[in-house]
Design an enzyme around this catalytic site. Structure first.
Site, PDB file in Angstrom:
ATOM      1  N   ASP A  79     107.575 -56.477 -11.141  1.00 19.13           N
ATOM      2  CA  ASP A  79     107.659 -55.458 -10.101  1.00 19.13           C
ATOM      3  C   ASP A  79     108.712 -55.781  -9.048  1.00 19.13           C
ATOM      4  O   ASP A  79     108.469 -56.596  -8.149  1.00 19.13           O
ATOM      5  CB  ASP A  79     106.270 -55.344  -9.455  1.00 19.13           C
ATOM      6  N   ASP A  95     112.590 -49.783  -8.187  1.00 15.18           N
ATOM      7  CA  ASP A  95     111.242 -50.338  -8.262  1.00 15.18           C
ATOM      8  C   ASP A  95     110.673 -50.248  -9.679  1.00 15.18           C
ATOM      9  O   ASP A  95     110.158 -49.208 -10.092  1.00 15.18           O
ATOM     10  CB  ASP A  95     110.325 -49.600  -7.283  1.00 15.18           C
TER      11      ASP A  95
HETATM   12  C1  LIG Z   1     101.071 -49.050   1.825  1.00 15.01           C
HETATM   13  C2  LIG Z   1     101.719 -50.421   1.592  1.00 15.01           C
HETATM   14  C3  LIG Z   1     103.179 -50.396   1.997  1.00 15.01           C
HETATM   15  C4  LIG Z   1     103.919 -49.497   1.032  1.00 15.01           C
HETATM   16  C5  LIG Z   1     103.780 -51.799   1.943  1.00 15.01           C
HETATM   17  N1  LIG Z   1     103.593 -52.372   0.588  1.00 15.01           N
HETATM   18  C6  LIG Z   1     104.676 -52.459  -0.205  1.00 15.01           C
HETATM   19  O1  LIG Z   1     105.784 -52.046   0.081  1.00 15.01           O
HETATM   20  C7  LIG Z   1     104.454 -53.143  -1.547  1.00 15.01           C
HETATM   21  C8  LIG Z   1     104.914 -54.583  -1.452  1.00 15.01           C
HETATM   22  N2  LIG Z   1     105.258 -52.429  -2.556  1.00 15.01           N
HETATM   23  C9  LIG Z   1     104.891 -51.178  -2.975  1.00 15.01           C
HETATM   24  O2  LIG Z   1     103.876 -50.639  -2.584  1.00 15.01           O
HETATM   25  C10 LIG Z   1     105.784 -50.422  -3.979  1.00 15.01           C
HETATM   26  C11 LIG Z   1     106.987 -49.993  -3.202  1.00 15.01           C
HETATM   27  C12 LIG Z   1     106.584 -48.757  -2.448  1.00 15.01           C
HETATM   28  S1  LIG Z   1     107.446 -48.464  -0.995  1.00 15.01           S
HETATM   29  C13 LIG Z   1     106.388 -47.290  -0.252  1.00 15.01           C
HETATM   30  N3  LIG Z   1     106.238 -51.167  -5.119  1.00 15.01           N
HETATM   31  C14 LIG Z   1     105.323 -51.939  -5.765  1.00 15.01           C
HETATM   32  C15 LIG Z   1     104.263 -51.146  -6.474  1.00 15.01           C
HETATM   33  N4  LIG Z   1     104.829 -50.173  -7.414  1.00 15.01           N
HETATM   34  C16 LIG Z   1     103.423 -52.170  -7.193  1.00 15.01           C
HETATM   35  C17 LIG Z   1     102.326 -51.620  -7.992  1.00 15.01           C
HETATM   36  C18 LIG Z   1     102.349 -51.792  -9.374  1.00 15.01           C
HETATM   37  C19 LIG Z   1     101.305 -51.302 -10.157  1.00 15.01           C
HETATM   38  C20 LIG Z   1     100.239 -50.649  -9.548  1.00 15.01           C
HETATM   39  C21 LIG Z   1     100.209 -50.459  -8.152  1.00 15.01           C
HETATM   40  C22 LIG Z   1     101.258 -50.964  -7.378  1.00 15.01           C
HETATM   41  C23 LIG Z   1     103.103 -52.660   2.968  1.00 15.01           C
HETATM   42  O3  LIG Z   1     102.467 -53.660   2.546  1.00 15.01           O
HETATM   43  O4  LIG Z   1     103.309 -52.348   4.140  1.00 15.01           O
END
Ligand SMILES: CC[C@H](C)[C@H](NC(=O)[C@H](C)NC(=O)[C@@H](CCSC)NC[C@@H](N)Cc1ccccc1)C(=O)O
Length: 331
Positions: free
Chosen positions: A36, A220
């Site tokens: 990821d 991503d």
């Molecule tokens: C709501 C959370 C926000 C988006 C933020 N988290 C992130 O950006 C995290 C690191 N990345 C992610 O949530 C996203 C990037 C989104 S940007 C809004 N990528 C990883 C995601 N696809 C992983 C995954 C794989 C399979 C099943 C579910 C999830 C935070 O911690 O602030």
């Protein structure tokens, strides 16, 4: 050093996610993890999870690994854009991907996972390949597999060759010329958000003319779909018979037998075209004649995401040099 490993769709009908076999510990325990680039925690289903949260996943049992060492008093907790989450404690152990081994890799063991992870029985955890600044381990944040492996790699790169409804590859430490056609176009990466953030030079719908406009977004591999500004979505779905933005299903849907245009996006002067077959993503529910689009609006996310629907249309080079860049080629 170099490594090469398969990227296997978790579902035979729809490219929800891709998993890659890895070996952890001594003797090696094989798990299938979701690589990821949109996060930077390497976490696994583990023997610390309550049985109620495990549904067919393979767990990592640190107690069965002679090289596992607990990182005392370290914990982690992560939330993702889709609302899913997990948390736990931390071990270091040997971690091997496609023949490339990192000793003392931080392996974050889940003590708790949210229901969407429990429900996905083919994903045993994630390997974060974003920038280590995003890692959630406290009190000392940990390095990603890529950051740990980079000094030992022939080149500080990894590449993604994801495929539509079939098995692709992640390569580490080298660029396989056989995996792409033409040339690779590299563009700058802004590392401060912690993702592989780059600027696309514009888009075209089907055979329409190219609209030159800067689109800042992240590459991503852990996100299934493409999320773009509403104006681009309107331009695309205006060309799809019967397309509507559905509150029920939370995005653009259309009759599965509607004709879909392709979608092209710009990388500098280069152009990557997503075939229409990738954009007719899946029926909204099993057997339905209403389909959910592979292009959706990013307005509720606050960030544009080039997920698997776009990545599988290209050969993508994540170049971890100084400064990092991202390269795209046709294939
Ligand atoms: C709501 C959370 C926000 C988006 C933020 N988290 C992130 O950006 C995290 C690191 N990345 C992610 O949530 C996203 C990037 C989104 S940007 C809004 N990528 C990883 C995601 N696809 C992983 C995954 C794989 C399979 C099943 C579910 C999830 C935070 O911690 O602030």
């Amino acid at each position: 050093d170099t490594g090469s490993a398969a990227a296997i769709p978790v579902n035979p009908n729809y490219d929800i996610a891709y998993v890659t076999p890895v070996s952890i510990g001594t003797p090696p325990q094989t798990l299938h993890l979701d690589f990821d680039t949109g996060s930077s925690d390497l976490w696994v289903f583990s023997s610390h999870l309550p049985a109620s949260q495990i549904r067919g996943q393979t767990i990592y049992v640190p107690a069965n690994s002679s090289t596992a060492k607990l990182l005392a008093d370290h914990t982690w907790s992560i939330t993702y854009g889709d609302g899913s989450a997990s948390r736990g404690n931390v071990y270091v152990d040997n971690f091997t991907v496609g023949g490339l081994t990192v000793e003392n890799q931080a392996v974050q063991c889940a003590l708790q996972v949210s229901t969407s992870f429990t429900r996905e029985s083919n994903i045993d955890g994630l390997v974060g390949l974003g920038f280590s600044t995003l890692n959630t381990v406290v009190p000392k944040s940990q390095l990603t597999f890529f950051d740990n492996a980079k000094p030992h790699m022939d080149e500080p790169v990894f590449t993604a060759d994801l495929k539509w409804k079939s098995e692709g590859t992640y390569d580490f430490g080298f660029i396989d010329e056989k995996k792409y056609t033409g040339k690779i176009t590299y563009v700058p990466v802004n590392t401060s958000p912690g993702y592989w953030t780059f600027t696309s030079s514009g888009y075209a719908v089907g055979s329409g003319n190219f609209s030159a406009t800067s689109i800042v977004g992240i590459a991503d591999t852990g996100t299934s779909l493409v999320y773009l500004p509403p104006s681009i979505l309107t331009a695309y779905y205006r060309q799809v018979e019967g397309a509507t933005s559905s509150r029920t299903y939370g995005g653009y849907v259309f009759p599965c037998n509607s004709k879909l245009p392709s979608f092209t996006f710009g990388i500098g002067e280069a152009r990557i075209t997503i075939p229409s077959s990738y954009i007719s993503y899946a029926p909204v529910t099993a057997g339905s004649s209403t389909c959910f689009g592979g292009l959706q609006s990013s307005s509720s996310l606050g960030i544009n995401i080039w997920g698997d629907v776009a990545l599988k249309a290209a050969f993508v080079v994540f170049h971890g040099g100084n400064p990092p860049t991202i390269g795209w080629a046709k294939k």
